[in-house]
Design a protein around this motif. Structure first.
Motif, short mmCIF file in Angstrom:
data_model
loop_
_atom_site.label_atom_id
_atom_site.label_comp_id
_atom_site.label_asym_id
_atom_site.label_seq_id
_atom_site.Cartn_x
_atom_site.Cartn_y
_atom_site.Cartn_z
N CYS A 35 4.79 11.35 0.82
CA CYS A 35 4.39 10.01 0.42
C CYS A 35 4.97 9.00 1.41
N ASN A 36 4.26 7.91 1.51
CA ASN A 36 4.61 6.83 2.44
C ASN A 36 4.28 5.51 1.77
N TYR B 126 -10.02 7.78 0.43
CA TYR B 126 -9.69 9.21 0.52
C TYR B 126 -10.23 9.80 1.81
N LEU C 135 -3.74 11.77 6.97
CA LEU C 135 -3.79 10.83 5.84
C LEU C 135 -4.76 11.38 4.79
N ASN D 134 0.64 5.65 0.35
CA ASN D 134 -0.21 6.67 0.96
C ASN D 134 0.34 8.07 0.68
N TRP D 135 -0.58 9.03 0.63
CA TRP D 135 -0.22 10.44 0.66
C TRP D 135 -0.71 11.01 2.00
N TYR D 136 0.16 11.69 2.66
CA TYR D 136 -0.17 12.44 3.88
C TYR D 136 0.10 13.92 3.63
N THR E 184 -8.67 2.24 -3.65
CA THR E 184 -8.33 3.58 -3.17
C THR E 184 -9.29 4.04 -2.09
N THR F 52 -5.03 6.69 0.07
CA THR F 52 -4.32 5.41 0.09
C THR F 52 -4.66 4.63 -1.16
N ALA G 19 0.83 -1.20 0.00
CA ALA G 19 0.00 0.00 0.00
C ALA G 19 0.87 1.25 0.00
N THR H 289 -3.99 0.60 -2.51
CA THR H 289 -3.43 -0.70 -2.15
C THR H 289 -2.74 -1.33 -3.34
N ASN I 105 6.29 -0.17 6.91
CA ASN I 105 5.67 1.10 6.53
C ASN I 105 6.49 2.31 6.94
#
Length: 122
Positions: free
Chosen positions: A95-96, A59, A47, A35-37, A57, A50, A33, A52, A109
């Motif tokens: 980004c993560n 939001y 957050l 993610n954008w934070y 997705t 996301t 997965a 996967t 993660n």
């Protein structure tokens, strides 16, 4: 060593659009997965979206209908298309990703980009 590098931030007027990207590189077996934070000074990191490994997705309510997250696994890159931007979207975007470095290891993660500033202002 795994690196995540964001690009695409900048200054945009309210109602405008930006597209962020996050490219992963290094010793990677697979990426799970992503993610954008985003974070505003003095506030907790939030957050935003996301995606996967099978492209499902999710939001944050504040960006639903305006932001679209996507990924290109062949390029190990994730994107965030941001439309109808509002001053409240101003933040540093990070980004993560969940990364498996070796086939026998679990996803970690703990991988983050350096952040890219998005400023929405007239």
């Amino acid at each position: 060593q795994v690196q995540l590098v964001e690009a695409g931030g900048g200054l945009v007027q309210p109602g405008g659009s930006l597209r962020l990207s996050c490219a992963a590189s290094g010793s990677i077996f697979s990426i799970g997965a992503m993610n954008w934070y985003r974070q505003v000074p003095g506030k907790q990191r939030e957050l935003v979206a996301t995606i996967t490994i099978d492209d499902t997705t999710t939001y944050a309510d504040s960006v639903k209908g305006r932001f679209t997250i996507s990924r290109d696994n062949s390029k190990r890159t994730m994107y965030l298309q941001m439309n109808s931007l509002e001053p409240e979207d101003t933040a540093v975007y990070y980004c993560n990703a969940g990364v498996r470095v070796r086939w026998y290891e679990a996803y970690s993660n703990d991988y983050w980009g350096q952040g890219t500033q998005v400023t929405v202002s007239s």
